[in-house]
Design an enzyme around this catalytic site. Structure first.
Site, PDB file in Angstrom:
ATOM      1  N   CYS A  28      51.575  95.511   4.224  1.00  0.00           N
ATOM      2  CA  CYS A  28      50.911  94.512   3.380  1.00  0.00           C
ATOM      3  C   CYS A  28      51.638  94.378   2.052  1.00  0.00           C
ATOM      4  O   CYS A  28      51.472  95.213   1.160  1.00  0.00           O
ATOM      5  CB  CYS A  28      49.453  94.892   3.148  1.00  0.00           C
ATOM      6  SG  CYS A  28      48.534  93.706   2.141  1.00  0.00           S
ATOM      7  N   CYS A  31      49.318  93.867  -0.953  1.00  0.00           N
ATOM      8  CA  CYS A  31      48.589  95.091  -1.309  1.00  0.00           C
ATOM      9  C   CYS A  31      49.472  96.071  -2.076  1.00  0.00           C
ATOM     10  O   CYS A  31      49.038  96.688  -3.052  1.00  0.00           O
ATOM     11  CB  CYS A  31      48.069  95.788  -0.058  1.00  0.00           C
ATOM     12  SG  CYS A  31      47.061  94.782   1.033  1.00  0.00           S
ATOM     13  N   ASP A  32      50.708  96.239  -1.625  1.00  0.00           N
ATOM     14  CA  ASP A  32      51.546  97.340  -2.103  1.00  0.00           C
ATOM     15  C   ASP A  32      52.819  96.913  -2.819  1.00  0.00           C
ATOM     16  O   ASP A  32      53.564  97.771  -3.295  1.00  0.00           O
ATOM     17  CB  ASP A  32      51.934  98.232  -0.916  1.00  0.00           C
ATOM     18  CG  ASP A  32      50.726  98.836  -0.221  1.00  0.00           C
ATOM     19  OD1 ASP A  32      49.722  99.088  -0.918  1.00  0.00           O
ATOM     20  OD2 ASP A  32      50.780  99.048   1.004  1.00  0.00           O
TER      21      ASP A  32
END
Length: 211
Positions: A28, A31-32
């Site tokens: 992701c 997300c990261d």
């Protein structure tokens, strides 16, 4: 009933991938991605999702390597052209990842050329796997409708085709796949379920005992 079983990222199936997941291996970018600011990283995949992730990660990384096992991408030509024009992205065609280097964090990749069988190593600090997702629909096979991509279909906001059964989150959403959109879906489904229960509540009637 509210179904919110989500979708699972597809992985490469490497032992080193499992060991280093969350230590430089991710599925992701949104997300990261910010954890990789100033680092050199790679994205593996050949569809629009891989292209989108590679482009997004250029906000943080110094260089993004896009790896694909074939010569031709599955992505739309528009997305491929955007990637090809980006100076921070380097495209590697006809390569597969045979291993991920690193003990406690990612330090590089072991690659193999699918045409020549030549092996090489690519030093970097992160790998994003973007080869697709599988919606977790197994328990509902045969009784809930799915769309052309295999995700649960919704009708009239969050309703399924079965009365009293509602759907929320990534098990039906293959566009956004974000925690905040899934949470919003869950809220909508909860409200729809509450209203459905109110509409189908038994009507109490007063009983006269006479006098």
């Amino acid at each position: 009933m509210i179904i919110a079983t989500g979708a699972s990222a597809l992985w490469l199936g490497l032992e080193s991938e499992d060991r280093l997941r969350g230590r430089g291996v991710s599925a992701c970018a949104t997300c990261d991605g910010f954890f990789f600011r100033g680092k050199e990283i790679a994205v593996v995949g050949g569809g629009d999702t891989a292209m989108e992730e590679a482009l997004y990660l250029t906000r943080f990384a110094t260089k993004v390597h896009l790896l694909h096992r074939r010569a031709e991408f599955r992505a739309s030509r528009i997305m491929e052209a955007r990637v090809e024009r980006d100076p921070k992205i380097r495209i590697h065609r006809n390569v597969i990842i045979e291993g991920i280097e690193g003990d406690t964090s990612v330090t590089g990749l072991r690659l193999r050329d699918t045409r020549t069988d030549a092996r090489s190593e690519l030093p970097l600090e992160g790998l994003f796997v973007a080869i697709g997702y599988r919606p977790n629909t197994g328990p509902f096979e045969g009784w809930l409708e799915k769309d052309e991509a295999g995700y649960l279909a919704v009708h009239s906001e969050t309703h399924s085709r079965i009365e009293g059964v509602f759907v929320a989150g990534d098990v039906h959403d293959h566009r956004y796949r974000q925690a905040v959109t899934a949470a919003g879906d869950g809220c909508r489904a909860a409200i729809d379920a509450e209203r459905w229960l109110e509409e189908h509540a038994p009507v109490e009637t007063a009983v006269s005992t006479g006098g």
